[in-house]
Scaffold this active site. Structure first.
Site, mmCIF file in Angstrom:
data_model
loop_
_atom_site.group_PDB
_atom_site.id
_atom_site.type_symbol
_atom_site.label_atom_id
_atom_site.label_comp_id
_atom_site.label_asym_id
_atom_site.label_seq_id
_atom_site.Cartn_x
_atom_site.Cartn_y
_atom_site.Cartn_z
ATOM 1 N N ARG A 38 1.550 -25.355 16.161
ATOM 2 C CA ARG A 38 0.484 -24.462 16.506
ATOM 3 C C ARG A 38 -0.354 -25.196 17.968
ATOM 4 O O ARG A 38 -0.893 -25.962 17.823
ATOM 5 C CB ARG A 38 -0.098 -23.620 16.387
ATOM 6 C CG ARG A 38 0.410 -22.953 15.082
ATOM 7 C CD ARG A 38 2.121 -22.393 15.326
ATOM 8 N NE ARG A 38 2.161 -21.191 15.662
ATOM 9 C CZ ARG A 38 0.828 -19.937 16.328
ATOM 10 N NH1 ARG A 38 0.682 -19.801 15.040
ATOM 11 N NH2 ARG A 38 1.145 -19.330 16.742
ATOM 12 N N THR A 83 0.748 -1.294 -0.138
ATOM 13 C CA THR A 83 -0.377 0.064 -0.458
ATOM 14 C C THR A 83 0.846 0.969 -0.172
ATOM 15 O O THR A 83 0.146 1.988 -0.256
ATOM 16 C CB THR A 83 -0.938 -0.130 1.245
ATOM 17 O OG1 THR A 83 -1.481 -0.727 1.229
ATOM 18 C CG2 THR A 83 -1.970 1.136 1.621
ATOM 19 N N SER A 94 0.997 -10.905 0.164
ATOM 20 C CA SER A 94 0.659 -11.974 0.103
ATOM 21 C C SER A 94 1.216 -13.124 -0.778
ATOM 22 O O SER A 94 1.278 -14.178 -0.043
ATOM 23 C CB SER A 94 -0.621 -11.599 0.011
ATOM 24 O OG SER A 94 -2.119 -10.778 0.532
ATOM 25 N N ASP A 105 0.917 -6.972 5.108
ATOM 26 C CA ASP A 105 0.574 -8.559 5.335
ATOM 27 C C ASP A 105 1.025 -9.614 5.999
ATOM 28 O O ASP A 105 1.379 -10.971 6.763
ATOM 29 C CB ASP A 105 -0.646 -8.883 4.847
ATOM 30 C CG ASP A 105 -1.921 -7.873 3.664
ATOM 31 O OD1 ASP A 105 -2.087 -7.620 5.251
ATOM 32 O OD2 ASP A 105 -2.240 -8.194 3.597
ATOM 33 N N THR A 130 3.649 -22.729 20.321
ATOM 34 C CA THR A 130 2.119 -21.857 21.054
ATOM 35 C C THR A 130 1.550 -21.112 19.501
ATOM 36 O O THR A 130 1.830 -20.388 19.674
ATOM 37 C CB THR A 130 2.678 -21.281 22.419
ATOM 38 O OG1 THR A 130 0.859 -21.114 22.753
ATOM 39 C CG2 THR A 130 3.380 -19.944 22.608
HETATM 40 N N1 ASP Z 1 -2.081 -6.586 0.976
HETATM 41 C C1 ASP Z 1 -1.647 -5.053 1.627
HETATM 42 C C2 ASP Z 1 0.617 -5.971 1.528
HETATM 43 O O1 ASP Z 1 0.531 -6.473 2.335
HETATM 44 C C3 ASP Z 1 -1.718 -4.476 2.435
HETATM 45 C C4 ASP Z 1 -0.207 -3.142 2.917
HETATM 46 O O2 ASP Z 1 -0.393 -3.278 2.401
HETATM 47 O O3 ASP Z 1 -0.060 -2.868 4.003
HETATM 48 O O4 ASP Z 1 0.736 -5.690 0.667
#
Ligand code: ASP
Length: 346
Positions: free
Chosen positions: A249, A18, A62, A93, A280
């Protein structure tokens, strides 16, 4: 009089996320970091010597994976001697996984690698990206009283805090203060001034050349326990083809069911050569396998304690050790040793 002090030289590595986005007629899009000063003119006020590189296709984090980690490691290793510090811009993320991975992959790191991102894009009216970027640059440029880099490890600098990379966890998807280190003190505070918690910073007795690592082995499984988990589900996961290790976990202080079928399934997996690492589900505290009968049974089945390691650090440490060409005995020994400050071993 002429100012002869050398300007801090910082390399920004933009991976995506972002932070580097601006509003366009087609929605939020990554901007070109070679035009950083046009998009974030305030950066110029720092008076630093800044260069930037970016992923050819900036990614949502992601989609992060070991080959992208290799790219970041290479960008740093190739120009390690040229720069005083490195700022990695990354989506939030999976930032804690990358911070953990880089902590292991940048062996003998002695310079700051500061990772940041933002919850709102720099191009928004109300945003946290500009401040996070500027703070990260200042953290990467900071020196201690002896003129050495204040930060000599991988950290996340985000909103008000600086935390050790391999101790970090993203704990809120909406709050601006998105990262916490639950089991290790924060390394610094970003408020009116940026202050450092110096006794807790990584320091090295010997100076060694950076040794980048590029062979993470991701043949692992994370198995999350819950009351009622069935024998079929456990056995199917432990029979996953190709896996070499399992991050288990567990509950509370490292506990798990003591039903015989469960303990037998773990013992069988261990006898087939799988390494099982007890981590944990709690964010704070860690496992003490010997504390309860339920944890002790795991130790007897051959499960290795991860103490207070985060799951992000456990996953990446396992990939690192599996990829290092070590024997099983050596891996087990390193799993119970703190390599880069990722866990507290009593
Ligand atoms: N989905 C975005 C990412 O992790 C969220 C962010 O940029 O904070 O790339």
């Amino acid at each position: 009089m002429e100012n002869t002090e050398k300007k801090p030289k910082i390399l920004i590595i933009y991976t995506g996320g972002t932070i580097g986005m601006v509003e366009t007629p087609n929605g939020l899009q990554p901007f070109d970091f070679s035009h950083l000063m046009d998009n974030v003119p305030k950066v110029g006020m720092l008076g630093y010597d800044i260069e930037s590189v970016q992923f050819p296709q900036p990614i949502d984090s992601s989609n992060m994976n070991p080959s992208y980690w290799n790219q970041i490691v290479k960008d740093i290793a190739d120009r390690y001697d040229e720069f005083d510090g490195f700022v990695v811009l990354h989506g939030t993320d999976t930032m804690a996984y990358t911070a953990s991975a880089l902590s292991f992959m940048l062996r003998n790191l002695r310079k700051p690698v500061v990772i940041t991102g933002s919850q709102l894009p720099i191009g928004d009216v109300r945003e946290d990206g500009t401040e996070n970027l500027i703070s990260a640059l200042q953290v990467a440029a900071a020196k201690d009283a002896d003129g050495n880099p204040m930060i000599q490890e991988v950290v996340i600098s985000f909103q008000d805090y600086i935390v050790r990379g391999c101790r970090s966890t993203k704990f809120t998807s909406t709050g601006f203060h998105a990262f916490k280190s639950f089991n290790y003190p924060t390394l610094g505070q970003i408020d009116l001034h940026i202050t450092y918690n110096e006794p807790y910073l990584m320091r090295h007795d010997v100076q060694l050349p950076l040794q980048p690592f590029y062979s993470m082995d991701s043949n692992i499984l994370v198995m999350w326990l819950y009351p009622g988990i069935t024998e079929d589900v456990v056995k199917a996961q432990l029979a996953t083809p190709g896996i070499k290790a399992v991050i288990l976990r567990t509950f509370g202080a490292g506990n798990a069911p003591t039903e015989q079928w469960f303990l037998d399934a773990l013992a069988d997996a261990v006898s087939r050569g799988l390494i099982i690492y007890n981590v944990t589900q709690c964010l704070n505290g860690g496992d003490e396998q010997k504390r309860y009968y339920t944890g002790d049974m795991l130790a007897k089945a051959g499960v290795i304690s991860g103490y207070d390691i985060t799951v992000e650090a456990a996953v990446t440490k396992m990939m690192y050790l599996l990829g290092s060409g070590l024997s099983k005995e050596q891996i087990v020994q390193y799993l119970t040793t703190s390599l880069v400050g990722e866990m507290t071993v009593e």
